[in-house]
Design an enzyme around this catalytic site. Structure first.
Site, PDB file in Angstrom:
ATOM      1  N   THR A 222       0.834  -1.218   0.000  1.00 48.08           N
ATOM      2  CA  THR A 222       0.000   0.000   0.000  1.00 48.08           C
ATOM      3  C   THR A 222       0.862   1.260   0.000  1.00 48.08           C
ATOM      4  O   THR A 222       0.427   2.323   0.444  1.00 48.08           O
ATOM      5  CB  THR A 222      -0.942   0.022   1.225  1.00 48.08           C
ATOM      6  OG1 THR A 222      -0.139  -0.007   2.432  1.00 48.08           O
ATOM      7  CG2 THR A 222      -1.898  -1.139   1.204  1.00 48.08           C
TER       8      THR A 222
ATOM      9  N   ASP B 238      -5.805   2.659   1.132  1.00 48.85           N
ATOM     10  CA  ASP B 238      -5.080   1.402   1.393  1.00 48.85           C
ATOM     11  C   ASP B 238      -5.958   0.319   1.985  1.00 48.85           C
ATOM     12  O   ASP B 238      -5.751  -0.869   1.735  1.00 48.85           O
ATOM     13  CB  ASP B 238      -3.896   1.681   2.333  1.00 48.85           C
ATOM     14  CG  ASP B 238      -2.895   2.620   1.692  1.00 48.85           C
ATOM     15  OD1 ASP B 238      -2.176   3.315   2.433  1.00 48.85           O
ATOM     16  OD2 ASP B 238      -2.847   2.693   0.444  1.00 48.85           O
TER      17      ASP B 238
HETATM   18  O1  RIB Z   1      -2.360   7.715  -3.621  1.00 48.45           O
HETATM   19  C1  RIB Z   1      -2.707   7.173  -2.373  1.00 48.45           C
HETATM   20  C2  RIB Z   1      -1.601   6.338  -1.827  1.00 48.45           C
HETATM   21  O2  RIB Z   1      -0.445   7.130  -1.604  1.00 48.45           O
HETATM   22  C3  RIB Z   1      -1.948   5.736  -0.455  1.00 48.45           C
HETATM   23  O3  RIB Z   1      -1.284   4.507  -0.310  1.00 48.45           O
HETATM   24  C4  RIB Z   1      -1.382   6.728   0.508  1.00 48.45           C
HETATM   25  O4  RIB Z   1      -1.058   6.138   1.773  1.00 48.45           O
HETATM   26  C5  RIB Z   1      -0.128   7.139  -0.205  1.00 48.45           C
HETATM   27  O5  RIB Z   1       0.865   6.151   0.056  1.00 48.45           O
HETATM   28 CA    CA Z   2       0.164   4.141   1.618  1.00 46.01          CA
END
Ligand code: RIB
Ligand code: CA
Length: 312
Positions: free
Chosen positions: A126, A242
């Site tokens: 994530t 996420d």
């Molecule tokens: O674009 C959103 C993503 O970028 C998410 O995972 C947020 O936590 C950042 O990492």
């Molecule tokens: Ca993230």
């Protein structure tokens, strides 16, 4: 109930990463083998510290944490303090860690854990895909030990970091290209679906009303997270990007997907990090990714409230 799915979260906490970790630990369908961290929303030291603080908050210091890459494969790290604050997880009174990160690098932790697992493991990245790209480039034979990669990143249409690209893919497009083309079943949880997975001020109030420390902390974290979205998009309804990747693995059918060909732009001056999704069946481009397109907002937010409520 079938045996829980063994999963490893690779993340850059990050407010929505923190909710993704909470959901993963709350769901009986998942067996969290470990958490690896990467530079992204903030520097690696911060994202690792934040992962340990979330585990302390949830009373799960038993979950192994291994720190990974502090910069993308070929580029310098760009972080997102304007979204997540200087610490990467601003806005709440989080406890100090009660556990330490493991001494080995995340890629070594991933290699050892995948090799020792009794069945293929699902990876849920994530953040920027640097750790996973490094793993696949270093140990290509381990693709046989990975059952599924369900990643938060990318988008069919517009980006959120540039007009062309979503943040996770933009930070390390070279790593993303390795992952999308590795041959393991990949699900792309992109902005198309995550901007339907919204939590806002009503959910802040519901979390605070839980009357628990996790409830209060996540009410404060979510309230902080809504601030950026209110300023940028004019609404406090905030995509919990996420957690959708975790929800998709835990609850089949919650997220609607279509199978398309996806590749990543790595050299474009203004298109760096774009996930180029073919939804028109171009000849010679075999579909390689399940692209997430839909989720029920209310079902998702109820899932998240229940996950936080499951921790005292
Ligand atoms: O674009 C959103 C993503 O970028 C998410 O995972 C947020 O936590 C950042 O990492
Ligand atoms: Ca993230």
């Amino acid at each position: 109930m079938p045996n829980p799915i063994p999963v490893i979260l690779d993340c850059d906490p990050g407010h929505d990463d923190a909710l993704a970790i909470t959901l993963a630990l709350a769901r009986p369908e998942l067996d969290v083998l470990g958490i690896t961290t990467v530079g992204g929303n903030s520097g690696l030291a911060n994202t690792t510290y934040n992962a340990l603080r979330i585990l302390a908050l949830l009373g799960r210091p038993d979950i192994p944490v291994a720190a990974g890459s502090d910069h993308p494969l070929t580029r310098k790290l760009e972080t997102a303090p304007e979204v997540h604050g200087e610490s990467g997880l601003d806005g709440a009174d989080l406890p100090e860690p009660i556990s330490e990160a493991r001494p080995e690098h995340a890629v070594e932790f991933l290699r050892a854990t995948l090799s020792a697992a009794t069945e293929p493991v699902t990876l849920i990245p994530t953040g920027p895909l640097t750790n996973i790209g490094l793993l696949l480039r270093t140990y290509p034979e381990l693709t046989a030990r990975i059952g599924h990669i369900c990643l938060m990143g990318g988008a069919m249409r517009a980006g959120n970091w540039t007009p062309a690209a979503e943040f996770n893919i933009w930070v390390d497009p070279e790593a993303a290209r390795i992952v999308f083309n590795c041959g393991v079943p990949v699900t792309m949880i992109g902005l198309d679906v995550t901007h339907q997975a919204l939590m806002g001020l009503p959910e802040v109030d519901r979390l605070r009303a839980l009357g628990t420390r996790p409830g209060t902390v996540f009410a404060d974290l979510l309230h902080f997270f809504t601030r950026f979205h209110l300023e940028r998009y004019g609404s406090a309804d905030t995509p919990i990007h996420d957690a959708v990747a975790v929800a998709h693995v835990a609850i089949p059918g919650l997220v609607r997907t279509e199978r398309y060909h996806v590749d990543v732009e790595c050299t474009g001056e203004i298109t760096r990090g774009r996930t180029v999704v073919d939804d028109r069946g171009q000849p010679g481009l075999a579909p390689n990714v399940d692209v997430a397109l839909g989720i029920d907002r209310d079902a998702f937010s109820e899932l998240m409230i229940a996950a936080v409520a499951s921790f005292a």
